[in-house]
Design a protein around this motif. Structure first.
Motif, PDB file in Angstrom:
ATOM      1  N   LYS A  33      64.622  58.438  92.155  1.00 53.79           N
ATOM      2  CA  LYS A  33      66.034  58.035  92.057  1.00 53.79           C
ATOM      3  C   LYS A  33      66.241  57.234  90.769  1.00 53.79           C
ATOM      4  O   LYS A  33      65.280  56.777  90.170  1.00 53.79           O
ATOM      5  CB  LYS A  33      66.376  57.122  93.233  1.00 53.79           C
ATOM      6  CG  LYS A  33      66.433  57.804  94.576  1.00 53.79           C
ATOM      7  CD  LYS A  33      66.998  56.820  95.597  1.00 53.79           C
ATOM      8  CE  LYS A  33      66.565  57.165  97.004  1.00 53.79           C
ATOM      9  NZ  LYS A  33      66.215  56.013  97.793  1.00 53.79           N
ATOM     10  N   GLY A  34      67.479  57.037  90.430  1.00 52.00           N
ATOM     11  CA  GLY A  34      67.785  56.148  89.308  1.00 52.00           C
ATOM     12  C   GLY A  34      67.596  56.817  87.965  1.00 52.00           C
ATOM     13  O   GLY A  34      67.449  58.032  87.852  1.00 52.00           O
ATOM     14  N   HIS A  35      67.577  55.986  86.955  1.00 57.80           N
ATOM     15  CA  HIS A  35      67.508  56.497  85.581  1.00 57.80           C
ATOM     16  C   HIS A  35      66.069  56.848  85.208  1.00 57.80           C
ATOM     17  O   HIS A  35      65.121  56.339  85.770  1.00 57.80           O
ATOM     18  CB  HIS A  35      68.044  55.447  84.608  1.00 57.80           C
ATOM     19  CG  HIS A  35      69.468  55.097  84.878  1.00 57.80           C
ATOM     20  ND1 HIS A  35      70.486  56.024  84.762  1.00 57.80           N
ATOM     21  CD2 HIS A  35      70.036  53.939  85.278  1.00 57.80           C
ATOM     22  CE1 HIS A  35      71.625  55.442  85.085  1.00 57.80           C
ATOM     23  NE2 HIS A  35      71.380  54.181  85.406  1.00 57.80           N
ATOM     24  N   GLU A  36      65.973  57.707  84.240  1.00 56.90           N
ATOM     25  CA  GLU A  36      64.670  58.027  83.667  1.00 56.90           C
ATOM     26  C   GLU A  36      64.045  56.750  83.119  1.00 56.90           C
ATOM     27  O   GLU A  36      64.733  55.999  82.408  1.00 56.90           O
ATOM     28  CB  GLU A  36      64.828  59.005  82.494  1.00 56.90           C
ATOM     29  CG  GLU A  36      65.190  60.407  82.883  1.00 56.90           C
ATOM     30  CD  GLU A  36      63.995  61.157  83.404  1.00 56.90           C
ATOM     31  OE1 GLU A  36      62.969  61.201  82.697  1.00 56.90           O
ATOM     32  OE2 GLU A  36      64.081  61.674  84.532  1.00 56.90           O
ATOM     33  N   PRO A  37      62.801  56.459  83.429  1.00 59.01           N
ATOM     34  CA  PRO A  37      62.201  55.251  82.847  1.00 59.01           C
ATOM     35  C   PRO A  37      61.968  55.431  81.348  1.00 59.01           C
ATOM     36  O   PRO A  37      61.812  56.564  80.871  1.00 59.01           O
ATOM     37  CB  PRO A  37      60.872  55.132  83.596  1.00 59.01           C
ATOM     38  CG  PRO A  37      60.559  56.516  84.057  1.00 59.01           C
ATOM     39  CD  PRO A  37      61.862  57.216  84.256  1.00 59.01           C
ATOM     40  N   SER A  38      61.959  54.341  80.638  1.00 64.47           N
ATOM     41  CA  SER A  38      61.746  54.437  79.193  1.00 64.47           C
ATOM     42  C   SER A  38      60.259  54.474  78.865  1.00 64.47           C
ATOM     43  O   SER A  38      59.864  54.741  77.742  1.00 64.47           O
ATOM     44  CB  SER A  38      62.411  53.260  78.480  1.00 64.47           C
ATOM     45  OG  SER A  38      61.920  52.061  79.038  1.00 64.47           O
ATOM     46  N   LYS A  39      59.419  54.170  79.856  1.00 62.39           N
ATOM     47  CA  LYS A  39      57.976  54.302  79.653  1.00 62.39           C
ATOM     48  C   LYS A  39      57.368  54.904  80.918  1.00 62.39           C
ATOM     49  O   LYS A  39      58.097  55.177  81.877  1.00 62.39           O
ATOM     50  CB  LYS A  39      57.363  52.947  79.306  1.00 62.39           C
ATOM     51  CG  LYS A  39      57.712  51.831  80.258  1.00 62.39           C
ATOM     52  CD  LYS A  39      57.217  50.514  79.732  1.00 62.39           C
ATOM     53  CE  LYS A  39      57.628  49.402  80.709  1.00 62.39           C
ATOM     54  NZ  LYS A  39      57.279  48.106  80.285  1.00 62.39           N
TER      55      LYS A  39
END
Ligand code: SF4
Ligand code: F3S
Ligand code: FES
Length: 258
Positions: A146-152
């Motif tokens: 869920k949620g946004h794509e992680p940046s790392k």
């Protein structure tokens, strides 16, 4: 092809191409044959073969196919226990033909080879795997977040990774599901392989769809059909503790504590 059963014999021979002296022995391979274009009934064919200590059941099947009867049909690909395509019933037990050494079997009697049980036979040792893969697809065997794509990268502790380490080893060979007596009588049962692959994601700390998978398996054809007979664990060529994984999923449904 012959129906005579030869006395097992062992002798030292030079295996073609090897240059080394290796022990050979005679076997009778008894294969269940079925061709719907010829007959509605299956029958057994026997083959007398001289094989070697390092040969596996897959080598014996290749010998028959390449030297005696090209119509013999079976699936195989990697020949090294990785692809999961050659699960079959050898001497009444589900195994991978490429991982079963002939010298580990009782060669004083015919070695029987049959298709795995519970799935429709298409030809000889080839079964229709679609019902098996249908159950696999239904448990959504992929990471859902869920949620946004992680940046790392998504971090995971070693302890969290260990929770599902065993069930990552599945090669989808169907040896477990096709050895399950519940599946033999009820083809609608999800079967152990689908539950193993659900387990792999349910207990993955990075996944957010564990509850959905638990709900899918909290079905009358889900985990509660399992009667803890352990055939699946005994059949698994990857040594996965299948019954334990099923118990963990049952427990997670009861407690919803994943
Ligand atoms: Fe094959 Fe084991 Fe996976 Fe079942 S759990 S499909 S027996 S590798
Ligand atoms: Fe079947 Fe394995 Fe359960 S053999 S009954 S799924 S323990
Ligand atoms: Fe790939 Fe046996 S041929 S697992």
């Amino acid at each position: 092809m012959s129906t005579n059963v030869a006395e097992p014999a062992s002798k030292v021979e030079i295996k073609a191409g090897s240059g080394d002296a290796v022990e050979s022995f005679d076997i009778t391979l008894k294969v269940r044959r079925f061709d719907p274009e010829i007959s509605d009934e299956a029958h057994w064919d026997e083959y007398q073969l001289t094989m070697y200590g390092t040969d596996r059941v897959l080598d014996a099947l290749h010998r028959v196919k390449w030297e005696e009867d090209g119509s013999l049909s079976f699936r195989r690909s990697c020949a090294h226990g990785v692809c999961g395509s050659d699960a079959m019933r050898i001497n009444g037990r589900n195994r991978l033909a490429c991982k079963t050494l002939l010298k580990d079997l009782d060669t004083s009697k015919p070695i029987t080879v049959e298709p795995i049980k519970g799935l429709p036979v298409e030809k000889d040792l080839i079964v229709d795997m679609e019902p098996f893969f249908q159950s696999y697809r239904e448990v959504m065997p992929f990471l859902i977040t869920k949620g946004h794509e992680p940046s790392k990268e998504r971090f995971q502790s070693q302890e969290d990774r260990e929770r599902y380490d065993d069930t990552t080893k599945c090669i989808l060979c169907a040896a477990c599901t096709s050895s399950c007596p519940v599946f033999w009588t009820d083809g609608q049962y999800f079967g152990p392989a689908a539950i193993v692959n659900a387990h792999r994601f349910i207990f993955d700390s990075r996944d957010d769809a564990g509850d959905m998978r638990l709900e899918i398996l909290n079905d009358k054809e889900g985990v509660w059909r399992c009667r803890t007979t352990f055939n699946c664990s005994e059949a698994c060529p990857r040594g996965i503790q299948v019954t334990k994984a099923i118990s963990e999923v049952k427990q997670a449904i009861l407690t919803r504590s994943i």
